[in-house]
Design a protein around this motif. Structure first.
Motif, PDB file in Angstrom:
ATOM      1  N   GLY A 196       1.221  -1.150  -0.222  1.00 22.20           N
ATOM      2  CA  GLY A 196       0.152   0.712  -0.189  1.00 22.20           C
ATOM      3  C   GLY A 196       0.915   1.551   0.192  1.00 22.20           C
ATOM      4  N   TRP A 197       1.562   1.177   0.210  1.00 21.05           N
ATOM      5  CA  TRP A 197       2.817   2.793   1.145  1.00 21.05           C
ATOM      6  C   TRP A 197       3.362   2.384  -0.656  1.00 21.05           C
ATOM      7  N   LEU A 198       3.859   1.642  -1.426  1.00 22.38           N
ATOM      8  CA  LEU A 198       4.844   1.706  -2.602  1.00 22.38           C
ATOM      9  C   LEU A 198       3.764   2.517  -3.325  1.00 22.38           C
ATOM     10  N   SER A 199       2.294   1.619  -3.359  1.00 23.54           N
ATOM     11  CA  SER A 199       1.769   2.229  -4.607  1.00 23.54           C
ATOM     12  C   SER A 199       0.994   3.713  -4.578  1.00 23.54           C
ATOM     13  N   GLU A 200       0.731   3.600  -3.279  1.00 25.26           N
ATOM     14  CA  GLU A 200       0.668   5.596  -2.706  1.00 25.26           C
ATOM     15  C   GLU A 200       1.404   6.581  -3.127  1.00 25.26           C
ATOM     16  N   LYS A 201       2.610   5.842  -3.073  1.00 24.80           N
ATOM     17  CA  LYS A 201       3.968   6.220  -3.055  1.00 24.80           C
ATOM     18  C   LYS A 201       4.179   6.731  -4.991  1.00 24.80           C
ATOM     19  N   MET A 202       3.211   5.371  -5.085  1.00 24.66           N
ATOM     20  CA  MET A 202       4.120   5.409  -7.034  1.00 24.66           C
ATOM     21  C   MET A 202       2.728   6.451  -7.350  1.00 24.66           C
ATOM     22  N   ILE A 203       1.069   6.942  -6.715  1.00 25.28           N
ATOM     23  CA  ILE A 203       0.761   7.706  -7.459  1.00 25.28           C
ATOM     24  C   ILE A 203       1.484   9.535  -7.168  1.00 25.28           C
ATOM     25  N   ASP A 204       1.894   8.967  -6.278  1.00 26.17           N
ATOM     26  CA  ASP A 204       2.146  10.316  -6.007  1.00 26.17           C
ATOM     27  C   ASP A 204       3.117  11.099  -7.130  1.00 26.17           C
ATOM     28  N   LYS A 205       4.259   9.967  -7.396  1.00 27.76           N
ATOM     29  CA  LYS A 205       4.789  10.053  -8.128  1.00 27.76           C
ATOM     30  C   LYS A 205       4.710  10.775  -9.879  1.00 27.76           C
ATOM     31  N   LYS A 206       3.463  10.506 -10.019  1.00 28.40           N
ATOM     32  CA  LYS A 206       2.396  10.513 -11.123  1.00 28.40           C
ATOM     33  C   LYS A 206       2.881   8.893 -12.361  1.00 28.40           C
ATOM     34  N   GLY A 207       2.876   7.803 -11.026  1.00 29.40           N
ATOM     35  CA  GLY A 207       3.584   7.015 -11.985  1.00 29.40           C
ATOM     36  C   GLY A 207       2.218   5.994 -12.153  1.00 29.40           C
ATOM     37  N   HIS A 208       2.379   4.366 -12.403  1.00 26.13           N
ATOM     38  CA  HIS A 208       1.067   3.845 -12.308  1.00 26.13           C
ATOM     39  C   HIS A 208       1.411   2.125 -11.702  1.00 26.13           C
ATOM     40  N   PRO A 209       0.370   2.045 -10.454  1.00 24.51           N
ATOM     41  CA  PRO A 209       0.913   0.602  -9.736  1.00 24.51           C
ATOM     42  C   PRO A 209       0.069   0.146 -10.416  1.00 24.51           C
TER      43      PRO A 209
END
Length: 275
Positions: A196-209
């Motif tokens: 969850g932490w990694l996916s949320e950080k991915m969203i913050d960085k405009k990436g796609h989990p």
């Protein structure tokens, strides 16, 4: 009903719970922080509890566990349409559980499925509410297509964490003692938090989990299992340290360093169990 047929029905239910977990987490991560995302993640955790109960029942009956992903519906262009897809998934689950309750003779299993059914009926109502709420609040897909070393490392972490969630859960059902079983399940929960932490950080960085897992260890040999887990945790900790060194973004660096610390702690827990 023959035991093999009961196992077959429960396996279908377990696979569909797995699919629901990933569908709901994918939607929660994609819309970012907020009340609705938190509520969807809570529903996903309830589906994980269902998966655990079903796995217990299958194991008790002597069946082999399947961690395939069952029914999913990732269609829809808007968040509101995603929620409608979730309503549809719950409709299918409700129908299926009602059918399986009628078919299965074992009173304990019927009682378990009735308990799960009550949750699914509640989830259906929640998602109907979210259809209107997400439309009213104009919620949008916050995923992006940024591709760089940071998003690559985050993506690697998501895939790893998803893989070990399955690995540790699978191993927990064949564990020889209650302590090992509990620790493996606790670590699986912790790894889900990491994902969850990694996916949320991915969203913050405009990436796609992308919620996909890799090949996982299936050995049932107690010693081999724990040795493999210890080796894996150290390798992953080293990878997170490397990822932290490759970024100048303080928030990302801090996350990777925290994960590395957690993974080394897991290795020590597994060492204690091995001894």
């Amino acid at each position: 009903m023959e035991k093999s047929k009961t196992i077959e029905l429960l396996t279908k239910d377990m696979e569909d719970e797995h699919g629901a977990i990933i569908q709901y987490l994918g939607h929660a991560y994609a819309i970012g922080e907020g009340e609705v995302a938190c509520e969807i993640e809570a529903i996903a955790r309830e589906e994980m509890r269902h998966l655990d109960w079903l796995a217990e029942a299958i194991t008790t009956l002597g069946g082999e566990l399947s961690f395939k992903r069952g029914m999913m519906d990732m269609t829809g262009k808007t968040v509101s349409e995603w929620m409608q897809a979730n309503v549809g998934l719950e409709n299918g689950a409700i129908t299926q559980y009602r059918e399986h309750i009628k078919l299965i003779d074992d009173p304990k299993i019927k009682r378990l499925l009735e308990r799960i059914l009550s949750d699914e009926e509640s989830h259906q109502g929640d998602f109907k509410h979210f259809v209107e709420k997400t439309l009213r609040e104009k919620m949008v897909d916050r995923r992006g297509d940024t591709s760089n070393i940071t998003t690559e490392n985050l993506s690697w972490g998501i895939k790893h964490e998803y893989t070990v969630i399955i690995q540790y859960l699978l191993q927990s059902y064949s564990a020889k003692n209650e302590e090992t079983r509990k620790e493996l399940q606790d670590q699986a929960i912790n790894e889900m938090q990491h994902m969850g932490w990694l996916s949320e950080k991915m969203i913050d960085k405009k990436g796609h989990p992308h919620l996909e897992h890799d090949k996982f260890e299936k050995t049932r040999d107690h010693t081999k299992m724990l040795k493999a887990d210890i080796e894996l945790e150290h390798k992953v900790a080293d990878k997170y340290d490397q990822s932290a060194a490759q970024t100048n973004e303080s928030d990302v660096k801090e996350l990777f360093q925290k994960l590395a610390t957690h993974e080394r702690y897991h290795a020590e827990i597994f060492k204690d169990l091995l001894e």
